[in-house]
Design a protein around this motif. Structure first.
Motif, PDB file in Angstrom:
ATOM      1  N   LEU A   2       0.931   5.121  15.390  1.00 25.31           N
ATOM      2  CA  LEU A   2       1.950   6.054  14.887  1.00 25.31           C
ATOM      3  C   LEU A   2       2.716   6.616  16.068  1.00 25.31           C
ATOM      4  CD1 LEU A   2       1.779   8.723  12.126  1.00 25.31           C
ATOM      5  CD2 LEU A   2       2.506   9.415  14.401  1.00 25.31           C
ATOM      6  N   PHE A  46       5.278   3.179  12.361  1.00 24.07           N
ATOM      7  CA  PHE A  46       3.913   2.672  12.281  1.00 24.07           C
ATOM      8  C   PHE A  46       3.870   1.310  12.945  1.00 24.07           C
ATOM      9  CE2 PHE A  46       4.319   5.570   8.688  1.00 24.07           C
ATOM     10  CZ  PHE A  46       3.170   6.338   8.819  1.00 24.07           C
ATOM     11  N   ALA A  52       9.073   4.089   9.349  1.00 23.77           N
ATOM     12  CA  ALA A  52       8.524   4.508   8.059  1.00 23.77           C
ATOM     13  C   ALA A  52       9.564   4.430   6.955  1.00 23.77           C
ATOM     14  CB  ALA A  52       7.977   5.919   8.170  1.00 23.77           C
ATOM     15  N   ARG A  95       3.230   2.568   2.912  1.00 26.15           N
ATOM     16  CA  ARG A  95       2.946   3.701   3.799  1.00 26.15           C
ATOM     17  C   ARG A  95       1.534   4.229   3.554  1.00 26.15           C
ATOM     18  NH1 ARG A  95       7.320   8.093   5.570  1.00 26.15           N
ATOM     19  NH2 ARG A  95       6.029   9.471   6.830  1.00 26.15           N
ATOM     20  N   ARG A 124      -1.121   2.426   5.344  1.00 18.97           N
ATOM     21  CA  ARG A 124      -1.149   2.628   6.787  1.00 18.97           C
ATOM     22  C   ARG A 124      -1.620   4.025   7.183  1.00 18.97           C
ATOM     23  NH1 ARG A 124       2.519  -1.183   5.655  1.00 18.97           N
ATOM     24  NH2 ARG A 124       2.987  -2.793   7.229  1.00 18.97           N
ATOM     25  N   LEU A 125      -1.395   4.994   6.316  1.00 18.30           N
ATOM     26  CA  LEU A 125      -1.704   6.380   6.643  1.00 18.30           C
ATOM     27  C   LEU A 125      -2.379   7.057   5.461  1.00 18.30           C
ATOM     28  CD1 LEU A 125       0.442   8.979   8.501  1.00 18.30           C
ATOM     29  CD2 LEU A 125      -0.424   9.529   6.226  1.00 18.30           C
TER      30      LEU A 125
END
Length: 258
Positions: free
Chosen positions: A6, A63, A68, A76, A79-80
């Motif tokens: 990130l 990312f 993003a 998303r 990934r997070l």
């Protein structure tokens, strides 16, 4: 060198006509456990929400080098993973089903649960010590038990980046260490963690880097021993602190308000 998991640049958030976060740069690399500290009202939760895409902000978030803004909400979420503070649950579901919701980004709502989903949920509940109450209704659990269920849910997502807002709140001392160990393990396994922690000693013991936020601005992003000097603690938190040694670490011991 690979791109950070990130990278957020020049993040600013304005809410209700006020600037809450101003020009913040945050980078999280694989293997890092980063802790965000600051006094009440410094903008810590708002910064985490901005990184998670939950509040509008100026600046850019990437990312692994990908903006993003080019990701769908589901991409998303893979990934997070974001753990909010409070650990409140609106639905009276069994704890195991709450944890399984962490798999939502990996399939559409009508897809059956597969072996990968079951394995991820079982591993997350095993790591957080929540398997013993998997069948209990989550709203009947204690605050500490709910906190660990919430953590298990985000771990089940298996996202590379984990943002945790006060993950040790309402936990007894033993489970504070358990949760911090879990977060550090998630980072050392190849992910990256950014956690808001109010306990400065706990933050210093676990962080690879400490980010200090004051009035919406990052004033330090350094190793814990440098970021939390007695002088900075006095200036920002308004308390006197001594540095004590625990093993090879220098840890602040807060003594009294100034």
């Amino acid at each position: 060198m690979s791109a950070p998991l990130l990278a957020a640049k020049s993040i600013s958030v304005r809410l209700g006509g006020r600037t809450i976060v101003e020009d913040a740069n945050v980078t999280l690399s694989a293997g890092e456990m980063v802790v965000l500290v600051g006094p009440n009202g410094a903008g810590k939760t708002t910064l985490l929400k901005a990184l998670a895409g939950l509040v509008p902000c100026f600046g850019t978030v990437e990312f692994e080098g990908r903006s993003a803004s080019t990701l769908t909400a589901r991409e998303r979420a893979r990934r997070l993973a974001y753990l909010p503070q409070g650990h409140s649950f609106s639905w009276p579901l069994p704890a195991g089903e709450i944890v399984a919701l962490g798999r939502y980004p990996h399939a559409d709502p009508f897809s059956p649960v597969n072996d990968a989903d079951r394995a991820a949920v079982e591993q997350a509940m095993d790591i957080t010590g929540t398997k013993d109450f998997a069948e209990r209704i989550v709203t009947s659990l204690s605050g500490g038990e709910r906190a660990r269920v919430a953590l298990a849910r985000v771990l089940a997502t298996q996202a590379n980046v984990l943002l945790a807002d006060e993950p040790t709140i309402s936990l007894d001392p033993r489970h504070q260490f358990v949760v911090m160990d879990v977060l550090r393990h998630a980072a050392k396994a190849g992910g990256a963690v950014l956690a808001v922690i109010h306990d400065l000693a706990l933050a210093a013991r676990y962080a690879d880097r400490l980010i200090v936020l004051e009035k919406g601005r990052i004033v330090a992003d350094e190793k814990p021993a440098t970021a939390l000097s007695p002088q900075r603690i006095a200036a920002i938190f308004g308390v006197e602190a001594d540095m004590i040694r625990i093993g090879e670490m220098q840890v602040p011991l807060v003594r009294r308000p100034l």
